[in-house]
Write an enzyme that holds these catalytic residues in place. Structure first.
Site, PDB file in Angstrom:
ATOM      1  N   ASP A  18       0.860  -1.177   0.000  1.00 50.70           N
ATOM      2  CA  ASP A  18       0.000   0.000   0.000  1.00 50.70           C
ATOM      3  C   ASP A  18       0.903   1.237   0.000  1.00 50.70           C
ATOM      4  O   ASP A  18       2.044   1.192   0.484  1.00 50.70           O
ATOM      5  CB  ASP A  18      -0.884  -0.027   1.243  1.00 50.70           C
ATOM      6  CG  ASP A  18      -1.665   1.247   1.424  1.00 50.70           C
ATOM      7  OD1 ASP A  18      -2.476   1.573   0.533  1.00 50.70           O
ATOM      8  OD2 ASP A  18      -1.439   1.937   2.436  1.00 50.70           O
ATOM      9  N   TYR A  51      -0.293   5.118   0.385  1.00 52.08           N
ATOM     10  CA  TYR A  51      -0.659   6.193   1.323  1.00 52.08           C
ATOM     11  C   TYR A  51      -0.761   5.658   2.749  1.00 52.08           C
ATOM     12  O   TYR A  51      -1.609   4.827   3.052  1.00 52.08           O
ATOM     13  CB  TYR A  51      -1.990   6.825   0.915  1.00 52.08           C
ATOM     14  CG  TYR A  51      -1.951   7.569  -0.395  1.00 52.08           C
ATOM     15  CD1 TYR A  51      -1.536   8.893  -0.458  1.00 52.08           C
ATOM     16  CD2 TYR A  51      -2.342   6.942  -1.577  1.00 52.08           C
ATOM     17  CE1 TYR A  51      -1.511   9.585  -1.660  1.00 52.08           C
ATOM     18  CE2 TYR A  51      -2.325   7.626  -2.784  1.00 52.08           C
ATOM     19  CZ  TYR A  51      -1.907   8.942  -2.825  1.00 52.08           C
ATOM     20  OH  TYR A  51      -1.891   9.615  -4.024  1.00 52.08           O
ATOM     21  N   ARG A  81      -7.513  13.009   6.377  1.00 56.99           N
ATOM     22  CA  ARG A  81      -7.211  11.640   5.969  1.00 56.99           C
ATOM     23  C   ARG A  81      -8.403  10.710   6.216  1.00 56.99           C
ATOM     24  O   ARG A  81      -8.759   9.893   5.357  1.00 56.99           O
ATOM     25  CB  ARG A  81      -5.974  11.151   6.736  1.00 56.99           C
ATOM     26  CG  ARG A  81      -5.666   9.662   6.609  1.00 56.99           C
ATOM     27  CD  ARG A  81      -5.308   9.254   5.204  1.00 56.99           C
ATOM     28  NE  ARG A  81      -4.803   7.880   5.187  1.00 56.99           N
ATOM     29  CZ  ARG A  81      -4.690   7.137   4.109  1.00 56.99           C
ATOM     30  NH1 ARG A  81      -5.045   7.614   2.922  1.00 56.99           N
ATOM     31  NH2 ARG A  81      -4.214   5.913   4.176  1.00 56.99           N
ATOM     32  N   SER A 126      -2.202   0.678  -4.977  1.00 61.50           N
ATOM     33  CA  SER A 126      -2.786   1.866  -4.367  1.00 61.50           C
ATOM     34  C   SER A 126      -4.162   2.218  -4.883  1.00 61.50           C
ATOM     35  O   SER A 126      -4.523   1.922  -6.029  1.00 61.50           O
ATOM     36  CB  SER A 126      -1.851   3.057  -4.599  1.00 61.50           C
ATOM     37  OG  SER A 126      -2.359   4.236  -4.038  1.00 61.50           O
ATOM     38  N   ASN A 127      -4.911   2.935  -4.026  1.00 60.50           N
ATOM     39  CA  ASN A 127      -6.151   3.579  -4.444  1.00 60.50           C
ATOM     40  C   ASN A 127      -5.883   4.756  -5.362  1.00 60.50           C
ATOM     41  O   ASN A 127      -6.780   5.220  -6.067  1.00 60.50           O
ATOM     42  CB  ASN A 127      -6.916   4.092  -3.212  1.00 60.50           C
ATOM     43  CG  ASN A 127      -7.827   3.041  -2.593  1.00 60.50           C
ATOM     44  OD1 ASN A 127      -8.191   2.054  -3.234  1.00 60.50           O
ATOM     45  ND2 ASN A 127      -8.195   3.246  -1.347  1.00 60.50           N
TER      46      ASN A 127
END
Length: 226
Positions: free
Chosen positions: A8, A10, A41, A118-119
Site C-alpha cells: 500500500d 498512502y 485523511r 494503491s487507491n
C-alpha cells in the site's frame, strides 16, 4: 517460491501526515494542524468507501479534494481556494517514511518482487514514488483506477492477483491500514499490518494479519528470516 509483495502507498510507504508543516503555515490556528490532517485523511478514506458503495467511482485525488473542503468547513478553518490548491499540490509530493528506502533496498537485493498497490492513480502514485526516490525498488505499480473500484472491494485484490499472475498464498498485501489488511485476507491473500502507532487498535472482526510489525524494516527482516 519467493513471495510477491504488494505495498500500500498512502500511510504505508508515504507519510500522509507530511502535510502538517504546510497546514501550520496556512491555518489561522496552527496548533490545529495535526487534527486537521487526521480528519482530512479519515474523510478521504470515508469518501472512497462511500463512492465505492454507490457505484459512482471518482479518482482518489477527487476524494482527497472533497475531503479537504469538508474538513475546512467542519473545522471552520477559512482556507482560501489558493490555500486548497496549494495543499493539494503538497499532497502530491508527500515524503516517504524514513525507513522505507532501506527496507525496500534490502528486499530488492534479496530478489523479492515488490509492487506498489494503491487507491491512487498511476500518475499520482508514480509521482509520489519518484519524488520519494522509491521508483527503482518497484517492479510494477498497480492502481485501482484501472477497474474503477476502491479497496477493500474484493475485485481489487482479484485484479492484483491477475495483474501479478501470482497465486493468493504467494501474494502479500503490506499495509498500515487495517481495512486494507482485512480486505486482502478476506480475498485469500497473505497480509502484514504495519502498526506505525503503538496505540493503534486492529479491528475486532476475527480476521487477523499473518504478521504485525512496527515498520517496514522490521517486516523485511522477519520475511527474509523465514
Amino acid at each position: 517460491m519467493q513471495p510477491v509483495l504488494a505495498f500500500d502507498v498512502y500511510g504505508t510507504l508515504i507519510d500522509t501526515q507530511g502535510v502538517v508543516d504546510e497546514l501550520e503555515r496556512r491555518l489561522k490556528t496552527p496548533s490545529s494542524a495535526q487534527e486537521f490532517s487526521r480528519r482530512w485523511r479519515e474523510k478521504q478514506l470515508e469518501y472512497s468507501f462511500r463512492f465505492g458503495l454507490m457505484g459512482a467511482y471518482v479518482d482518489f485525488a477527487e476524494c482527497t479534494h472533497k475531503a479537504l473542503l469538508f474538513t475546512d468547513r467542519a473545522m471552520q478553518a477559512g482556507l482560501s481556494e489558493n490555500d486548497c490548491d496549494h495543499l493539494m499540490s503538497v499532497y502530491a509530493e508527500l515524503p516517504a517514511f524514513s525507513e522505507v528506502g532501506a527496507a525496500l533496498s534490502q528486499l530488492k537485493a534479496a530478489g523479492v518482487r515488490c509492487v506498489a498497490f494503491s487507491n491512487g492513480t498511476e500518475e499520482a502514485v508514480g509521482g509520489l514514488l519518484s519524488k520519494a526516490g522509491l521508483t527503482g525498488y518497484m517492479d510494477d505499480l498497480v492502481s485501482v483506477d484501472t477497474i474503477k473500484r476502491f479497496k477493500p472491494d474484493p475485485a481489487v485484490y482479484a485484479y492484483l492477483r491477475t495483474r501479478l499472475e501470482a497465486r493468493p498464498e504467494h501474494t502479500w498485501l503490506v499495509s498500515s491500514n487495517a481495512f486494507d489488511v482485512i480486505g486482502a485476507k478476506h480475498a485469500g491473500l497473505k497480509s502484514a499490518w504495519v502498526r506505525r502507532r503503538s496505540d493503534a487498535p486492529f479491528d475486532p472482526w476475527g480476521i487477523e494479519p499473518d504478521m504485525t510489525v512496527t515498520d517496514l524494516e522490521a517486516f523485511a527482516q522477519r520475511l527474509l528470516d523465514t
